[in-house]
Design an enzyme around this catalytic site. Structure first.
Site, mmCIF file in Angstrom:
data_model
loop_
_atom_site.group_PDB
_atom_site.id
_atom_site.type_symbol
_atom_site.label_atom_id
_atom_site.label_comp_id
_atom_site.label_asym_id
_atom_site.label_seq_id
_atom_site.Cartn_x
_atom_site.Cartn_y
_atom_site.Cartn_z
ATOM 1 C CB THR A 207 70.015 63.360 74.716
ATOM 2 O OG1 THR A 207 68.605 63.210 74.837
ATOM 3 C CG2 THR A 207 70.659 62.364 75.666
ATOM 4 C CG ASP A 208 65.402 66.185 75.614
ATOM 5 O OD1 ASP A 208 65.779 65.064 75.230
ATOM 6 O OD2 ASP A 208 64.331 66.710 75.239
ATOM 7 C CD GLU A 209 65.788 60.243 75.127
ATOM 8 O OE1 GLU A 209 65.817 59.153 75.705
ATOM 9 O OE2 GLU A 209 65.606 60.363 73.902
ATOM 10 C CE1 TYR B 93 71.372 57.840 73.483
ATOM 11 C CE2 TYR B 93 69.257 58.706 74.219
ATOM 12 C CZ TYR B 93 70.436 58.864 73.511
ATOM 13 O OH TYR B 93 70.690 60.044 72.849
ATOM 14 C CE LYS C 52 74.672 61.247 74.487
ATOM 15 N NZ LYS C 52 75.697 61.309 73.408
HETATM 16 P P1 NAD Z 1 72.982 57.937 65.007
HETATM 17 O O1 NAD Z 1 72.727 56.627 65.672
HETATM 18 O O2 NAD Z 1 72.240 58.277 63.767
HETATM 19 O O3 NAD Z 1 74.539 58.062 64.638
HETATM 20 C C1 NAD Z 1 75.557 57.641 65.496
HETATM 21 C C2 NAD Z 1 76.835 57.503 64.693
HETATM 22 O O4 NAD Z 1 77.874 57.111 65.613
HETATM 23 C C3 NAD Z 1 76.773 56.424 63.605
HETATM 24 O O5 NAD Z 1 77.316 56.925 62.404
HETATM 25 C C4 NAD Z 1 77.629 55.297 64.152
HETATM 26 O O6 NAD Z 1 78.281 54.544 63.140
HETATM 27 C C5 NAD Z 1 78.627 56.066 65.017
HETATM 28 N N1 NAD Z 1 79.202 55.231 66.070
HETATM 29 C C6 NAD Z 1 78.549 54.411 66.935
HETATM 30 N N2 NAD Z 1 79.434 53.790 67.742
HETATM 31 C C7 NAD Z 1 80.665 54.248 67.396
HETATM 32 C C8 NAD Z 1 81.979 53.996 67.876
HETATM 33 N N3 NAD Z 1 82.204 53.120 68.869
HETATM 34 N N4 NAD Z 1 83.020 54.646 67.296
HETATM 35 C C9 NAD Z 1 82.807 55.524 66.276
HETATM 36 N N5 NAD Z 1 81.583 55.784 65.774
HETATM 37 C C10 NAD Z 1 80.531 55.160 66.331
HETATM 38 O O7 NAD Z 1 72.778 59.013 66.131
HETATM 39 P P2 NAD Z 1 72.188 60.502 66.043
HETATM 40 O O8 NAD Z 1 70.726 60.451 66.158
HETATM 41 O O9 NAD Z 1 72.828 61.184 64.898
HETATM 42 O O10 NAD Z 1 72.757 61.122 67.404
HETATM 43 C C11 NAD Z 1 74.046 61.728 67.450
HETATM 44 C C12 NAD Z 1 74.316 62.221 68.843
HETATM 45 O O11 NAD Z 1 73.316 63.166 69.210
HETATM 46 C C13 NAD Z 1 74.272 61.129 69.912
HETATM 47 O O12 NAD Z 1 75.321 61.359 70.810
HETATM 48 C C14 NAD Z 1 72.921 61.293 70.568
HETATM 49 O O13 NAD Z 1 72.969 60.899 71.907
HETATM 50 C C15 NAD Z 1 72.708 62.801 70.438
HETATM 51 N N6 NAD Z 1 71.307 63.235 70.360
HETATM 52 C C16 NAD Z 1 70.446 62.670 69.459
HETATM 53 C C17 NAD Z 1 69.141 63.139 69.385
HETATM 54 C C18 NAD Z 1 68.172 62.584 68.377
HETATM 55 O O14 NAD Z 1 66.993 62.953 68.411
HETATM 56 N N7 NAD Z 1 68.582 61.746 67.442
HETATM 57 C C19 NAD Z 1 68.705 64.166 70.238
HETATM 58 C C20 NAD Z 1 69.610 64.714 71.147
HETATM 59 C C21 NAD Z 1 70.908 64.250 71.187
#
Ligand code: NAD
Length: 326
Positions: A128-130, A155, A159
């Site tokens: 993430t950009d964070e 968080y 990351k």
């Molecule tokens: P989300 O919370 O919607 O989904 C996360 C998924 O991971 C869920 O299905 C959860 O059940 C699963 N999970 C959690 N712990 C687990 C474990 N121990 N073992 C197996 N599965 C597990 O998250 P998201 O928004 O889809 O984000 C996905 C990725 O993208 C993350 O790594 C996040 O850091 C990154 N990201 C998100 C955003 C955003 O805006 N949402 C932006 C940039 C990067």
């Protein structure tokens, strides 16, 4: 010939789920496996169409369960890993950081170890950009891949820690990795604790919409399908060891995002309710994606087209979100 067998972690979540659907549809000759612990953020109902396809597979597993992850790899011999699984909500990390370290740091290390042991051709770590921290409220600065990591929340610290481990497995063991750092995503199937779906659903139900502080914090928004296309490109063409920023120059203050949704749905701005600011709330994020653009990516949605598509989707898909609201 070794068949392409891709393991997507976190495929029951928001972005991982969209990525599984995208890959299952686009690459019928690839086997797409997704692995997920099905925490509060994961659900399989979003895959009711993909489940009908022969190249779709699901494995229920926790990425911190080393024995299960190693035995799964031994059986399946995945050729590529795209790692989304994480605890992802900043407010939850402020209330309870421990699970963020366990899943995001230790879970990533288990996956790196297994990927190294079984010699995967590519390991994509979705970050993430964070991790870069925050920018000032001016419009002239952007995060580049060389911006130092300076995470501010538990968080983003978890990351950033996992990013450094991924980098170390490239430098130390030559594991063929890429790290992607994307701006805020929005679109179909986002759990309704995050700003955009939370706002849409509250406005649709004529409920108050909470806004941290004065709503002046700026985020750079990217439609989830543009994120999926970026990862697809990096999976196939990313140079090993490289970091790629992903963002579409769609900077908006939080209050602008909320007012756009309220006005589109024809409701009153009196629904807005200002609440005390989040602890350590980052001021501004903005991404310079030019390195990825040179690889051939460009977003297909502007914020204006993407937000309309997303509001329409939530209006049309009550079956998916109705049981997820508090
Ligand atoms: P989300 O919370 O919607 O989904 C996360 C998924 O991971 C869920 O299905 C959860 O059940 C699963 N999970 C959690 N712990 C687990 C474990 N121990 N073992 C197996 N599965 C597990 O998250 P998201 O928004 O889809 O984000 C996905 C990725 O993208 C993350 O790594 C996040 O850091 C990154 N990201 C998100 C955003 C955003 O805006 N949402 C932006 C940039 C990067």
């Amino acid at each position: 010939m070794v068949r392409t067998k891709i393991l997507v972690t976190g495929g029951a979540g928001f972005i991982g789920g969209n990525f599984v659907q995208y890959m299952v549809k686009k690459y019928e000759h690839y086997q797409i496996y997704h692995l997920d612990a099905l925490t509060y953020a994961g659900d399989l109902t979003k895959h009711r169409d993909s489940e009908k396809k022969e190249n779709y597979h699901f494995i229920k597993a926790d990425i911190t369960d080393r024995n299960l992850i190693f035995s799964t790899f031994k059986n399946e011999k995945f050729t590529h890993v795209v790692h989304f699984a994480a605890e992802s909500h900043v407010d939850r990390s402020i209330a309870d950081p421990e699970i963020f370290v366990r899943t995001n740091v230790l879970g990533t290390q288990v996956l790196l170890d297994v990927a190294k042991q079984y010699g995967v051709k590519k390991f994509i770590h979705v970050s993430t950009d964070e991790v870069y921290g925050e920018l000032d409220f001016d419009t002239s600065s952007f995060f580049t891949e060389d911006t130092p990591l300076k995470p501010n929340s538990p968080y983003s610290a978890s990351k950033a820690s996992s990013d450094l481990l991924v980098r170390a497995y490239f430098e130390t063991y030559g594991l063929p990795i890429n790290i992607t750092r994307c701006s805020n995503n929005y679109g179909p199937f986002q759990f309704p604790e995050k700003l955009i779906p939370l706002t849409i659903l509250r406005v649709l139900n004529n409920e108050k919409v909470p806004v941290f502080g004065h709503g002046q914090n700026i985020r750079d928004w990217l439609h989830v399908l543009d994120h999926c296309a970026a990862i697809d490109l990096i999976l196939h063409q990313g140079a090993n060891g490289e970091v790629y920023n992903i963002g579409g120059h769609n900077e908006r203050t939080n209050i602008e995002v909320i007012k756009t949704i309220i006005n589109f749905l024809g409701k009153s701005e009196e629904l807005i309710e200002f609440v005390p600011d989040r602890l350590g709330h980052d001021k501004r994020y903005a991404i310079d994606p030019s390195k990825l653009e040179r690889l051939g990516w460009k977003p297909t949605y502007t914020f204006d087209t993407g937000i309309v598509q997303t509001i329409d989707w939530y209006q049309d898909n009550k079956w998916w979100w109705v049981k997820k609201r508090k």
